[in-house]
Design an enzyme around this catalytic site. Structure first.
Site, mmCIF file in Angstrom:
data_model
loop_
_atom_site.group_PDB
_atom_site.id
_atom_site.type_symbol
_atom_site.label_atom_id
_atom_site.label_comp_id
_atom_site.label_asym_id
_atom_site.label_seq_id
_atom_site.Cartn_x
_atom_site.Cartn_y
_atom_site.Cartn_z
ATOM 1 N N ARG A 49 0.842 -1.205 0.000
ATOM 2 C CA ARG A 49 0.000 0.000 0.000
ATOM 3 C C ARG A 49 0.874 1.250 0.000
ATOM 4 N NH1 ARG A 49 -3.978 -1.499 4.921
ATOM 5 N NH2 ARG A 49 -1.975 -2.202 5.725
ATOM 6 N N ASP A 51 1.631 5.402 -0.115
ATOM 7 C CA ASP A 51 1.050 6.590 0.496
ATOM 8 C C ASP A 51 0.690 7.631 -0.555
ATOM 9 O OD1 ASP A 51 1.532 5.466 3.008
ATOM 10 O OD2 ASP A 51 3.522 6.393 3.158
ATOM 11 N N TYR A 109 12.029 -0.505 -3.247
ATOM 12 C CA TYR A 109 11.675 0.897 -3.450
ATOM 13 C C TYR A 109 12.899 1.666 -3.934
ATOM 14 C CZ TYR A 109 7.242 0.533 -0.839
ATOM 15 O OH TYR A 109 5.973 0.197 -0.419
ATOM 16 N N ARG A 196 10.516 7.075 3.898
ATOM 17 C CA ARG A 196 10.563 8.537 3.936
ATOM 18 C C ARG A 196 11.207 9.031 5.230
ATOM 19 N NH1 ARG A 196 4.649 10.448 2.943
ATOM 20 N NH2 ARG A 196 5.641 12.471 3.366
#
Length: 260
Positions: A49, A51, A109, A196
Protein backbone atom coordinates in the site's frame (compact mmCIF):
# COMPACT_ATOMS: atom_id res chain seq x y z
CA UNK A 1 -10.09 -18.02 -11.35
CA UNK A 2 -7.42 -15.83 -9.79
CA UNK A 3 -5.72 -13.18 -11.90
CA UNK A 4 -2.54 -11.21 -11.16
CA UNK A 5 -1.83 -7.79 -12.67
CA UNK A 6 1.23 -5.54 -12.74
CA UNK A 7 0.32 -1.87 -12.42
CA UNK A 8 2.26 1.36 -12.82
CA UNK A 9 1.04 4.77 -11.70
CA UNK A 10 2.03 8.31 -10.89
CA UNK A 11 0.84 8.89 -7.35
CA UNK A 12 0.83 12.70 -7.41
CA UNK A 13 -2.90 13.05 -7.95
CA UNK A 14 -4.06 10.30 -5.57
CA UNK A 15 -4.53 9.80 -1.84
CA UNK A 16 -2.38 6.69 -1.88
CA UNK A 17 -3.34 3.16 -2.80
CA UNK A 18 -5.98 2.13 -0.28
CA UNK A 19 -9.65 2.76 -1.03
CA UNK A 20 -11.26 5.78 0.66
CA UNK A 21 -14.77 7.27 0.66
CA UNK A 22 -13.59 10.08 -1.63
CA UNK A 23 -12.77 7.56 -4.35
CA UNK A 24 -9.54 9.44 -5.08
CA UNK A 25 -7.17 6.52 -4.62
CA UNK A 26 -5.41 4.19 -7.03
CA UNK A 27 -7.33 1.17 -5.73
CA UNK A 28 -10.65 2.96 -6.28
CA UNK A 29 -9.74 3.85 -9.86
CA UNK A 30 -8.42 0.37 -10.67
CA UNK A 31 -11.43 -1.45 -9.22
CA UNK A 32 -13.82 0.87 -11.06
CA UNK A 33 -12.03 0.16 -14.35
CA UNK A 34 -11.89 -3.60 -13.78
CA UNK A 35 -15.58 -3.65 -12.82
CA UNK A 36 -16.55 -1.80 -15.99
CA UNK A 37 -14.52 -4.14 -18.16
CA UNK A 38 -15.77 -7.29 -16.40
CA UNK A 39 -19.32 -5.93 -16.15
CA UNK A 40 -19.46 -6.95 -12.47
CA UNK A 41 -17.82 -5.83 -9.22
CA UNK A 42 -14.12 -6.62 -8.84
CA UNK A 43 -12.14 -6.26 -5.60
CA UNK A 44 -8.34 -6.28 -5.53
CA UNK A 45 -5.51 -7.05 -3.11
CA UNK A 46 -2.15 -5.30 -3.61
CA UNK A 47 1.43 -6.20 -2.73
CA UNK A 48 2.24 -2.90 -1.00
CA UNK A 49 0.00 0.00 0.00
CA UNK A 50 1.64 3.21 -1.19
CA UNK A 51 1.05 6.59 0.50
CA UNK A 52 -0.29 9.82 -0.96
CA UNK A 53 2.02 11.07 -3.70
CA UNK A 54 4.07 7.85 -3.96
CA UNK A 55 4.51 6.26 -7.38
CA UNK A 56 4.71 2.62 -8.51
CA UNK A 57 6.48 0.92 -11.40
CA UNK A 58 5.31 -2.63 -10.83
CA UNK A 59 2.61 -2.75 -8.16
CA UNK A 60 1.22 -6.29 -8.15
CA UNK A 61 -2.44 -7.01 -7.41
CA UNK A 62 -4.64 -10.07 -7.55
CA UNK A 63 -8.38 -10.58 -7.82
CA UNK A 64 -10.80 -13.48 -8.20
CA UNK A 65 -13.31 -13.58 -11.03
CA UNK A 66 -15.56 -15.93 -12.98
CA UNK A 67 -15.16 -13.78 -16.11
CA UNK A 68 -13.07 -15.50 -18.79
CA UNK A 69 -10.76 -13.14 -20.70
CA UNK A 70 -7.40 -13.51 -22.39
CA UNK A 71 -4.53 -11.99 -20.44
CA UNK A 72 -3.98 -9.42 -23.19
CA UNK A 73 -7.63 -8.42 -23.00
CA UNK A 74 -7.44 -7.74 -19.26
CA UNK A 75 -4.56 -5.33 -19.95
CA UNK A 76 -6.03 -3.42 -22.88
CA UNK A 77 -9.64 -3.59 -21.71
CA UNK A 78 -8.90 -2.31 -18.21
CA UNK A 79 -6.59 0.45 -19.45
CA UNK A 80 -9.44 1.76 -21.59
CA UNK A 81 -11.21 2.86 -18.38
CA UNK A 82 -8.18 4.05 -16.41
CA UNK A 83 -6.87 7.65 -16.27
CA UNK A 84 -3.66 8.41 -18.14
CA UNK A 85 -1.48 8.26 -15.02
CA UNK A 86 -2.45 4.66 -14.17
CA UNK A 87 -1.85 1.71 -16.49
CA UNK A 88 -1.92 -2.08 -16.26
CA UNK A 89 1.39 -3.37 -17.62
CA UNK A 90 0.86 -7.15 -17.66
CA UNK A 91 -1.56 -9.87 -16.67
CA UNK A 92 -1.04 -13.51 -15.66
CA UNK A 93 -3.51 -16.18 -14.52
CA UNK A 94 -2.36 -17.66 -11.20
CA UNK A 95 -3.62 -20.46 -9.00
CA UNK A 96 -5.38 -19.87 -5.71
CA UNK A 97 -2.15 -20.31 -3.74
CA UNK A 98 -0.94 -16.94 -5.00
CA UNK A 99 -1.51 -13.94 -2.75
CA UNK A 100 -0.17 -10.54 -3.82
CA UNK A 101 0.57 -9.35 -0.27
CA UNK A 102 1.13 -12.43 1.88
CA UNK A 103 3.09 -14.27 -0.79
CA UNK A 104 5.65 -11.52 -1.36
CA UNK A 105 9.17 -12.54 -0.28
CA UNK A 106 10.46 -9.00 -0.45
CA UNK A 107 9.73 -5.49 -1.68
CA UNK A 108 11.84 -2.90 -3.47
CA UNK A 109 11.68 0.90 -3.45
CA UNK A 110 13.70 3.67 -5.05
CA UNK A 111 13.93 7.31 -4.02
CA UNK A 112 15.01 9.79 -6.72
CA UNK A 113 16.45 13.05 -5.41
CA UNK A 114 17.56 16.25 -7.15
CA UNK A 115 20.50 18.13 -5.61
CA UNK A 116 20.35 21.65 -7.00
CA UNK A 117 20.29 25.30 -5.87
CA UNK A 118 17.01 25.60 -7.80
CA UNK A 119 13.82 23.62 -7.14
CA UNK A 120 12.63 21.09 -9.75
CA UNK A 121 10.17 22.09 -12.45
CA UNK A 122 9.77 19.29 -15.02
CA UNK A 123 10.45 16.81 -12.22
CA UNK A 124 8.02 18.43 -9.78
CA UNK A 125 6.19 15.67 -7.94
CA UNK A 126 8.50 13.02 -9.38
CA UNK A 127 11.76 13.77 -7.55
CA UNK A 128 12.64 14.96 -4.09
CA UNK A 129 14.83 18.04 -3.71
CA UNK A 130 17.71 19.31 -1.57
CA UNK A 131 19.73 22.45 -2.23
CA UNK A 132 22.68 21.64 0.03
CA UNK A 133 25.53 19.40 -1.17
CA UNK A 134 25.42 15.80 0.05
CA UNK A 135 28.32 13.69 1.34
CA UNK A 136 28.14 10.31 -0.39
CA UNK A 137 30.55 8.57 2.00
CA UNK A 138 28.78 9.75 5.14
CA UNK A 139 25.40 8.57 3.86
CA UNK A 140 26.81 5.16 2.96
CA UNK A 141 28.29 4.78 6.44
CA UNK A 142 24.97 5.73 8.00
CA UNK A 143 22.99 3.38 5.75
CA UNK A 144 25.19 0.44 6.76
CA UNK A 145 23.87 0.72 10.34
CA UNK A 146 20.35 0.00 9.11
CA UNK A 147 21.08 -3.24 7.27
CA UNK A 148 19.83 -6.48 8.79
CA UNK A 149 16.93 -7.24 11.10
CA UNK A 150 16.06 -4.42 13.50
CA UNK A 151 13.25 -2.82 15.42
CA UNK A 152 12.52 0.21 13.21
CA UNK A 153 10.25 2.03 15.67
CA UNK A 154 12.36 5.18 15.24
CA UNK A 155 11.28 5.31 11.59
CA UNK A 156 7.68 4.25 12.03
CA UNK A 157 4.67 6.53 11.53
CA UNK A 158 2.34 6.99 14.50
CA UNK A 159 -0.43 5.80 12.16
CA UNK A 160 1.33 2.52 11.33
CA UNK A 161 -0.92 -0.51 11.84
CA UNK A 162 1.75 -3.20 11.54
CA UNK A 163 1.68 -5.79 14.33
CA UNK A 164 5.45 -5.60 14.78
CA UNK A 165 8.07 -2.89 14.09
CA UNK A 166 10.73 -5.50 13.29
CA UNK A 167 11.80 -5.55 9.66
CA UNK A 168 14.79 -6.80 7.67
CA UNK A 169 16.58 -4.38 5.36
CA UNK A 170 18.61 -6.42 2.89
CA UNK A 171 20.06 -3.67 0.74
CA UNK A 172 20.51 0.11 0.57
CA UNK A 173 22.37 1.32 -2.52
CA UNK A 174 23.23 4.97 -3.08
CA UNK A 175 24.30 6.25 -6.50
CA UNK A 176 24.64 9.62 -8.20
CA UNK A 177 23.76 10.44 -11.82
CA UNK A 178 24.70 14.03 -12.52
CA UNK A 179 22.48 16.24 -10.37
CA UNK A 180 20.31 13.28 -9.36
CA UNK A 181 20.73 10.80 -6.54
CA UNK A 182 19.14 7.37 -6.46
CA UNK A 183 18.56 5.50 -3.19
CA UNK A 184 17.54 1.85 -3.60
CA UNK A 185 15.96 -0.05 -0.70
CA UNK A 186 15.16 -3.77 -0.54
CA UNK A 187 13.65 -5.55 2.45
CA UNK A 188 11.17 -8.17 3.49
CA UNK A 189 8.56 -5.45 4.21
CA UNK A 190 8.36 -1.80 5.24
CA UNK A 191 6.49 0.12 7.93
CA UNK A 192 4.22 3.09 7.24
CA UNK A 193 6.43 6.06 6.20
CA UNK A 194 9.53 4.00 6.99
CA UNK A 195 11.50 4.86 3.85
CA UNK A 196 10.56 8.54 3.94
CA UNK A 197 11.64 8.70 7.58
CA UNK A 198 14.90 6.92 6.80
CA UNK A 199 15.47 9.31 3.89
CA UNK A 200 15.05 12.32 6.16
CA UNK A 201 17.71 10.96 8.51
CA UNK A 202 20.11 9.93 5.73
CA UNK A 203 19.90 13.43 4.29
CA UNK A 204 20.56 14.95 7.70
CA UNK A 205 23.79 12.95 7.72
CA UNK A 206 24.56 13.76 4.08
CA UNK A 207 24.22 17.49 4.72
CA UNK A 208 26.49 17.36 7.76
CA UNK A 209 23.84 18.10 10.36
CA UNK A 210 24.36 14.69 12.01
CA UNK A 211 27.03 12.00 12.01
CA UNK A 212 26.67 8.46 10.66
CA UNK A 213 26.92 7.18 14.24
CA UNK A 214 23.94 9.33 15.20
CA UNK A 215 21.76 7.22 12.92
CA UNK A 216 22.86 4.05 14.72
CA UNK A 217 21.95 5.67 18.04
CA UNK A 218 18.52 6.70 16.76
CA UNK A 219 17.85 3.16 15.57
CA UNK A 220 18.86 1.72 18.94
CA UNK A 221 16.73 4.20 20.93
CA UNK A 222 13.55 3.23 19.01
CA UNK A 223 12.03 6.70 19.47
CA UNK A 224 10.47 8.37 16.45
CA UNK A 225 10.97 11.86 17.93
CA UNK A 226 14.76 11.41 17.83
CA UNK A 227 14.94 10.86 14.06
CA UNK A 228 14.71 13.52 11.35
CA UNK A 229 11.34 14.73 10.00
CA UNK A 230 9.52 12.68 7.36
CA UNK A 231 10.85 13.54 3.90
CA UNK A 232 8.64 14.41 0.90
CA UNK A 233 6.88 11.57 -0.99
CA UNK A 234 7.63 13.09 -4.42
CA UNK A 235 10.62 10.95 -5.39
CA UNK A 236 9.52 7.64 -3.87
CA UNK A 237 8.78 4.76 -6.26
CA UNK A 238 7.55 1.29 -5.37
CA UNK A 239 9.50 -0.94 -7.75
CA UNK A 240 7.44 -3.96 -6.78
CA UNK A 241 7.53 -7.23 -4.84
CA UNK A 242 9.44 -10.49 -5.31
CA UNK A 243 7.68 -13.87 -5.36
CA UNK A 244 8.59 -17.52 -5.63
CA UNK A 245 10.02 -18.10 -9.10
CA UNK A 246 7.40 -20.81 -9.68
CA UNK A 247 4.77 -18.09 -10.24
CA UNK A 248 6.85 -16.69 -13.14
CA UNK A 249 5.60 -13.13 -12.68
CA UNK A 250 7.41 -10.19 -14.34
CA UNK A 251 9.64 -8.20 -11.99
CA UNK A 252 10.25 -5.30 -14.39
CA UNK A 253 8.18 -2.96 -16.53
CA UNK A 254 9.27 -0.47 -19.20
CA UNK A 255 9.34 2.31 -16.60
CA UNK A 256 12.41 0.73 -14.97
CA UNK A 257 14.43 2.04 -17.92
CA UNK A 258 12.96 5.52 -17.44
CA UNK A 259 14.31 6.08 -13.93
CA UNK A 260 17.83 7.57 -13.71
Amino acid sequence: MRVALGLSYRGTGYLGWQSQPSGQTVQDRLEAALSKFANRPVRTMCAGRTDTGVHALNQVVHFDTDVARDAFSWVRGTNRYLPRDIAVQWCRPVDERFHARNGARGRRYTYVLLESPVRPALEAGQAGWVFRALDDGAMRQAAAHLLGEHDFSAFRSSECQAASPVRTLRRIDIARHGAYWRFDFEGNAFLHHMIRNVMGSLLAVGQGTCTPEWLAQVLAMRERRLAAPTFAPDGLYFLGPNYDAAFALPERTAAFDWLP
